[in-house]
Design an enzyme around this catalytic site. Sequence first.
Site: not given
Length: 497
Positions: A275, A286, A345, A347, A349
């Site tokens: 990112k 997160d 990125d 990740e 799921r």
Amino acid sequence: MPAALKFGFTPFARPRGVLVVFCDENLKFGPATQRILAPAGDLVRRAATADRFIGKQGTSLDIVAPSGLNLPRLVVLGVGKESELKSHDIVKLGGIAMGKLPAPAATATIFAEFASGPLKADQVADMALGARLRAYTFDLYKTKRKDDDARPDRIEVNFACSGANAVEKAWVKSSAIADSVAFARDLVNEPANVLYPGEFARRASSLSKLGINVEVLDVPAMRKLGMGALLGVGQGSAHDSRLVVMRWNGGKRGVDPVAFIGKGVCFDTGGISIKPAQGMEDMKGDMAGAACVVGLMRALAARKAKVNAVGAIGLVENMPDGKAQRPGDIVKTMSGQTIEIVNTDAEGRLVLADVLHYVNKRFKPKFMINLATLTGAIIVALGQEYAGMFSNDDKLAERLAKCGETIGERVWRMPLGPEYDKMIDSKFADMKNTGGRWGGAITAAQLLQRFVGKTPWVHLDIAGTAMGSPQTDTNQSWSSGWGVRLLDHLIEEYYER
Ligand code: BES
Ligand code: MN
Ligand code: ZN
């Protein structure tokens, strides 16, 4: 320095400290309030005229050193039309009342009465819940007090009410919920150097003292189960991944549980698909989905909910490293399906794919609800007011939408369908982990749906609501604890019979 907050519930009597009272749109007060304000004569009416205060919901009138009352301050809060108040409005009024206490106040009395008379026990508890949520702060890492910070170390708030015994009882439940929201907020606010998967698992394990059964699976255990997708995300981190399974059995023996699954990415750098630097610090949050699941399980246990519930959280750290997974890698999930990683990125799921399948297979739950700060795309779509809701079950989705309106954590249903599902088909594997830029929140949900079988399921994308949310009457912190109250209410309304 956080101030210790103490609540008390007593009959209507002479108030101590700052006094908060409520009036309707005709500036009408309840009988106990009228009696207390009588020595001030027409002071309130004159102040209201001078300030053009007419008692609209959420507005207030501040009178310092009101003559005749021997109080440091009188705060009059408008409730608007009393007949239109919903439960969440009363929670909000509690938050507003708390926010109105001036910094140096160590003692306050809130007269829990509207124009028609004293509030019911549940309403007083709602009001106190709002006050408690409003007072939440996270200043664990502030070692210096600012010169202008006049707050006392201890604040005592007394709710004058009728039927204090019934109120105390209602407060046992509401305070359990308040503490659990705070627990979730703390987890989200904690920095990732402190709260990595191992530490998160330890904090979740502390729930065992409330009667929750907690299991922690480490990397070898997950490898044995074949959780290649979850493990692939965590393999670039110096901190090992964990899977935590929490069980609360407050319902009848043998009844299928309801299940909650949380994304617990303790930090998301994006991995090799790294990112940009700007705002990356927010990715300590997160794991808000996992925090919500822990907060919910805590609430259910603390208020002894009559339900069998499972909470499962996948805890990983997404880092770029010599051992990190690459774009193009193909991983095998526990379900047997394979996933091509086209963007490291995407990740969350991957983590959820394995945890959803695991929970479904092991517990055969009545339903599964997962929470995840899954996509930036849901913030583009809905902003920060609604969480995105995806579901294969209309009844469950409608129930959640209704609960959201009632308690003020709202969800907006988004579409799913074969046309979107196609977008994640892969040249090399059963699927790929992103579907391109368009409909990004939907294609993420489609991937999750491939791991839930026929079980009724809801996915809540909380990227916009769980953190960095606008300050509200009931939350002044960066993290909101979004979802704890929503899901607790869902269970109380529909699944405790
Ligand atoms: N954790 C992020 C989503 C996110 C973004 C949460 C902003 C909170 C605030 C997620 O893992 C992510 O990076 N998603 C990508 C997916 C993309 C690579 C397909 C995104 O939304 O950009
Ligand atoms: Mn990501
Ligand atoms: Zn993420």
